[in-house]
Design an enzyme around this catalytic site. Structure first.
Site, PDB file in Angstrom:
ATOM      1  N   GLU A 192       0.835  -1.217   0.000  1.00 39.40           N
ATOM      2  CA  GLU A 192       0.000   0.000   0.000  1.00 39.40           C
ATOM      3  C   GLU A 192       0.864   1.260   0.000  1.00 39.40           C
ATOM      4  O   GLU A 192       0.579   2.233  -0.706  1.00 39.40           O
ATOM      5  CB  GLU A 192      -0.954  -0.029   1.196  1.00 39.40           C
ATOM      6  CG  GLU A 192      -1.998  -1.121   1.017  1.00 39.40           C
ATOM      7  CD  GLU A 192      -2.956  -1.310   2.189  1.00 39.40           C
ATOM      8  OE1 GLU A 192      -4.077  -1.755   1.954  1.00 39.40           O
ATOM      9  OE2 GLU A 192      -2.576  -1.037   3.342  1.00 39.40           O
ATOM     10  N   GLN A 342      -9.301  -8.239  12.831  1.00 39.78           N
ATOM     11  CA  GLN A 342     -10.446  -9.088  13.176  1.00 39.78           C
ATOM     12  C   GLN A 342     -10.113 -10.080  14.297  1.00 39.78           C
ATOM     13  O   GLN A 342     -10.968 -10.398  15.111  1.00 39.78           O
ATOM     14  CB  GLN A 342     -10.952  -9.822  11.932  1.00 39.78           C
ATOM     15  CG  GLN A 342     -11.932  -9.007  11.112  1.00 39.78           C
ATOM     16  CD  GLN A 342     -13.181  -8.610  11.904  1.00 39.78           C
ATOM     17  OE1 GLN A 342     -13.653  -9.319  12.778  1.00 39.78           O
ATOM     18  NE2 GLN A 342     -13.711  -7.445  11.602  1.00 39.78           N
TER      19      GLN A 342
HETATM   20  C1  FAD Z   1       0.394  -0.079   9.173  1.00 39.88           C
HETATM   21  C2  FAD Z   1      -0.529  -1.219   9.560  1.00 39.88           C
HETATM   22  C3  FAD Z   1      -1.507  -1.634   8.675  1.00 39.88           C
HETATM   23  C4  FAD Z   1      -2.374  -2.675   9.020  1.00 39.88           C
HETATM   24  N1  FAD Z   1      -3.333  -3.053   8.129  1.00 39.88           N
HETATM   25  C5  FAD Z   1      -4.220  -3.999   8.485  1.00 39.88           C
HETATM   26  C6  FAD Z   1      -5.279  -4.345   7.613  1.00 39.88           C
HETATM   27  O1  FAD Z   1      -5.401  -3.809   6.502  1.00 39.88           O
HETATM   28  N2  FAD Z   1      -6.180  -5.282   8.036  1.00 39.88           N
HETATM   29  C7  FAD Z   1      -6.071  -5.881   9.252  1.00 39.88           C
HETATM   30  O2  FAD Z   1      -6.923  -6.697   9.602  1.00 39.88           O
HETATM   31  N3  FAD Z   1      -5.069  -5.575  10.087  1.00 39.88           N
HETATM   32  C8  FAD Z   1      -4.148  -4.656   9.741  1.00 39.88           C
HETATM   33  N4  FAD Z   1      -3.131  -4.333  10.594  1.00 39.88           N
HETATM   34  C9  FAD Z   1      -3.001  -5.080  11.859  1.00 39.88           C
HETATM   35  C10 FAD Z   1      -3.977  -4.580  12.906  1.00 39.88           C
HETATM   36  O3  FAD Z   1      -3.947  -3.184  12.968  1.00 39.88           O
HETATM   37  C11 FAD Z   1      -3.601  -5.223  14.236  1.00 39.88           C
HETATM   38  O4  FAD Z   1      -3.683  -6.613  14.096  1.00 39.88           O
HETATM   39  C12 FAD Z   1      -4.519  -4.755  15.348  1.00 39.88           C
HETATM   40  O5  FAD Z   1      -4.378  -3.377  15.538  1.00 39.88           O
HETATM   41  C13 FAD Z   1      -4.207  -5.498  16.638  1.00 39.88           C
HETATM   42  O6  FAD Z   1      -5.035  -5.023  17.650  1.00 39.88           O
HETATM   43  P1  FAD Z   1      -4.530  -5.032  19.155  1.00 39.88           P
HETATM   44  O7  FAD Z   1      -5.666  -4.547  19.986  1.00 39.88           O
HETATM   45  O8  FAD Z   1      -3.919  -6.328  19.487  1.00 39.88           O
HETATM   46  O9  FAD Z   1      -3.342  -3.989  19.187  1.00 39.88           O
HETATM   47  P2  FAD Z   1      -3.345  -2.460  18.777  1.00 39.88           P
HETATM   48  O10 FAD Z   1      -4.475  -2.107  17.911  1.00 39.88           O
HETATM   49  O11 FAD Z   1      -1.961  -2.199  18.298  1.00 39.88           O
HETATM   50  O12 FAD Z   1      -3.566  -1.717  20.155  1.00 39.88           O
HETATM   51  C14 FAD Z   1      -2.612  -1.762  21.172  1.00 39.88           C
HETATM   52  C15 FAD Z   1      -3.009  -0.747  22.213  1.00 39.88           C
HETATM   53  O13 FAD Z   1      -2.219  -0.937  23.365  1.00 39.88           O
HETATM   54  C16 FAD Z   1      -1.661   0.291  23.773  1.00 39.88           C
HETATM   55  N5  FAD Z   1      -0.410  -0.056  24.451  1.00 39.88           N
HETATM   56  C17 FAD Z   1       0.657  -0.703  23.960  1.00 39.88           C
HETATM   57  N6  FAD Z   1       1.574  -0.905  24.938  1.00 39.88           N
HETATM   58  C18 FAD Z   1       1.039  -0.370  26.057  1.00 39.88           C
HETATM   59  C19 FAD Z   1       1.472  -0.259  27.390  1.00 39.88           C
HETATM   60  N7  FAD Z   1       2.654  -0.750  27.788  1.00 39.88           N
HETATM   61  N8  FAD Z   1       0.688   0.387  28.255  1.00 39.88           N
HETATM   62  C20 FAD Z   1      -0.505   0.895  27.879  1.00 39.88           C
HETATM   63  N9  FAD Z   1      -0.990   0.801  26.639  1.00 39.88           N
HETATM   64  C21 FAD Z   1      -0.218   0.170  25.750  1.00 39.88           C
HETATM   65  C22 FAD Z   1      -1.500   1.079  22.493  1.00 39.88           C
HETATM   66  O14 FAD Z   1      -1.408   2.458  22.764  1.00 39.88           O
HETATM   67  C23 FAD Z   1      -2.800   0.690  21.801  1.00 39.88           C
HETATM   68  O15 FAD Z   1      -3.855   1.469  22.295  1.00 39.88           O
HETATM   69  C24 FAD Z   1      -2.248  -3.305  10.279  1.00 39.88           C
HETATM   70  C25 FAD Z   1      -1.263  -2.881  11.161  1.00 39.88           C
HETATM   71  C26 FAD Z   1      -0.412  -1.848  10.810  1.00 39.88           C
HETATM   72  C27 FAD Z   1       0.642  -1.385  11.779  1.00 39.88           C
END
Ligand code: FAD
Length: 480
Positions: A192, A342
């Site tokens: 992308e 997801q």
């Molecule tokens: C550039 C990019 C593009 C992507 N494109 C896609 C896509 O097209 N389709 C798709 O399905 N997935 C995509 N992904 C992957 C998807 O975004 C992740 O799988 C998803 O965000 C994971 O969710 P999560 O809740 O595990 O973590 P995250 O969404 O990363 O959330 C983590 C949270 O924890 C907080 N945090 C982290 N460490 C700490 C700490 N020590 N103390 C307090 N808070 C903390 C952060 O601030 C954040 O709020 C993409 C990822 C990136 C980086």
């Protein structure tokens, strides 16, 4: 909750219930896992505390559009507090979680030297993942990743800044180096990003400069793997590669990055030959490392932590011996599930449902089952690839699907409206309405590094590893 400017052991006192008398659910992270878990607890008789190190919920899949000037940061990062405004049982606390004590059932967070201790009855950890440089962390200095708003704005500054500097450069060699953009990692983010830089150079900026022809910019997408978009299968991967080629993106596969510096990068080809690509702008989109909190939880629970820092969870997404601790999203390792939104959303909702069931004495839910809704990646305006179950789409249809799905998951009505507006400007017209990049965005991270590790620890409560600050001027060292 206990708050103090300095943490002390006396703070770590966990009470069984909150002042309201209801069980306390602490959620670490306001990303996809954390936010959707919090929302799923809206009607539950619990007190929810969402602790996150940023005050926003970040829609990471559209970060590349912030980096390339299509969207503003506000559109993909609404305030978590605003999203949960109407949810009376939820509160939001800003702070980086620096400790989790499974025995005492407390979570400790820090911001600007102020430490807060949150006792919990149920805990959901959804702290996600950061960029991995596969043990070469010094690459980060010259090749920023794309994981946060800061990263995207810094990249925006570097990309648009490179064209500005090329316009006033005096030698062709310098112009070539400034107009070479290398994206490392041919997964969805890399594809992308490379596609968007190509559109920027060949379409958006074409008439904006007088001394340079931006359509001559060199855009290289490289990966050590033999295929573009490996998770989409050979056919779609090949289709994406050909389309990128058609847009003038050089796709170099089987190419391993061995070094990165301010002026370019070194690449080792499959035949072992090492070559150099002079390039001012390098973008790292090649790997993830789960939050450090995975290791913290692994040490205390005995759960295995893999090389990418993900913690092995039980089939109900809890930790061994700790049915009250749920780990979801990019941090968890279960059945080789991918790190996608997801998985985090469904995991967060599942954990919330488990908590409600446990607290009301219902039998445990069946193990977590991920429902794969498919994957999509855009290549350029009007063109994408989509892999949905047995169906594979490409071109315009895939792009429309991509548009609809992303719009559905952007949080907030306001953001959806303005996003559509900005997409119209960029995709139907030539414009990019978000081209502003301030010096602070480009150099802020570097300047903060120069203040030393003590400053960054005090500010965020984060890593105590010494930052790599050099004696010379940050802007001169690392700018385009
Ligand atoms: C550039 C990019 C593009 C992507 N494109 C896609 C896509 O097209 N389709 C798709 O399905 N997935 C995509 N992904 C992957 C998807 O975004 C992740 O799988 C998803 O965000 C994971 O969710 P999560 O809740 O595990 O973590 P995250 O969404 O990363 O959330 C983590 C949270 O924890 C907080 N945090 C982290 N460490 C700490 C700490 N020590 N103390 C307090 N808070 C903390 C952060 O601030 C954040 O709020 C993409 C990822 C990136 C980086």
């Amino acid at each position: 909750m206990t708050t103090s400017p300095e943490a002390s052991s006396a703070d770590h006192t966990a009470a069984a219930t909150s002042t309201s008398g209801r069980p306390r659910v602490v959620i670490v992270g306001s990303g996809f896992g954390g936010l959707f878990a919090a929302k799923a607890l809206k009607r539950a008789p619990v007190d929810v505390t969402v602790v996150a190190k940023t005050s926003h919920h970040l829609f990471q899949p559209l970060l590349y559009q912030v980096a390339t000037g299509i969207l503003s940061e506000g559109e993909i990062a609404p305030a978590t507090r605003e999203i949960l405004r109407g949810q009376r049982n939820a509160r939001v606390v800003l702070g980086e979680v620096t400790g989790i004590d499974l025995a005492a059932r407390t979570v400790t967070s820090t911001v600007l030297g102020r430490t807060t201790v949150h006792p919990y009855d149920e805990l959901i950890v959804a702290a996600g993942a950061g960029q991995s440089y596969f043990g070469n962390d010094h690459f980060a200095e010259f090749a920023p990743g794309m994981k946060s708003i800061d990263d995207a704005l810094e990249l925006r500054g570097r990309i648009f800044g490179a064209f500005e500097l090329a316009e006033i450069a005096t030698s062709q060699r310098e112009i070539d180096r400034l107009m070479t953009f290398v994206v490392v990692g041919a997964g969805p983010t890399g594809v992308e990003m490379a596609g968007q830089i190509a559109e920027l150079a060949r379409r958006t900026l074409r008439k904006d400069f007088r001394n340079i022809d931006t359509s001559q910019a060199r855009i290289v997408l490289l990966d050590a793997a033999p295929q573009v978009l490996p998770s989409f299968g050979e056919k779609l991967g090949d289709r994406a590669r050909r389309q990128l080629n058609g847009m003038g993106v050089e796709v170099q596969l089987g190419a391993m990055v061995t070094d990165v510096d301010a002026d370019g990068l070194e690449v080792k080809d499959p035949d072992g030959v090492i070559r150099r690509i002079p390039a001012a702008t390098k973008i790292w989109a090649a790997g993830v490392q789960a939050s450090e909190l995975g290791r913290v939880l692994g040490e205390q629970s005995g759960a295995e932590v893999d090389r990418a820092g993900r913690i092995a969870v039980l089939p109900d997404l809890t930790l061994p011996g700790h049915p009250e601790v749920h780990v979801v999203g990019d941090m968890m390792a279960l059945d080789k599930l991918p790190g996608v939104a997801q998985v985090a959303i469904q995991g967060g909702r599942y954990a919330a449902k488990s908590i409600v069931g446990r607290l009301s004495g219902k039998p445990a839910q069946p193990p977590f089952r991920y429902f794969d809704k498919g994957s999509m990646a855009t290549i350029s305006r009007f063109s994408a690839v989509a892999d949905i179950g047995r169906f594979k789409f490409e071109g315009f249809i895939a792009w429309v699907l991509w548009l609809v799905v992303h719009l559905m998951y952007i949080v907030g009505f306001k953001s959806r409206i303005t996003t559509v507006f900005h997409w119209l400007i960029s995709f139907l017209g030539r414009g990019r309405s978000q081209r502003v990049a301030t010096q602070q965005q480009v150099y802020g991270r570097l300047a903060l590094e120069q203040l030393g590790p003590d400053f960054s620890v005090a500010k965020t409560g984060g890593s105590k590893k010494p930052a790599a600050a050099g004696p010379d001027d940050a802007t001169a060292r690392r700018s385009a």
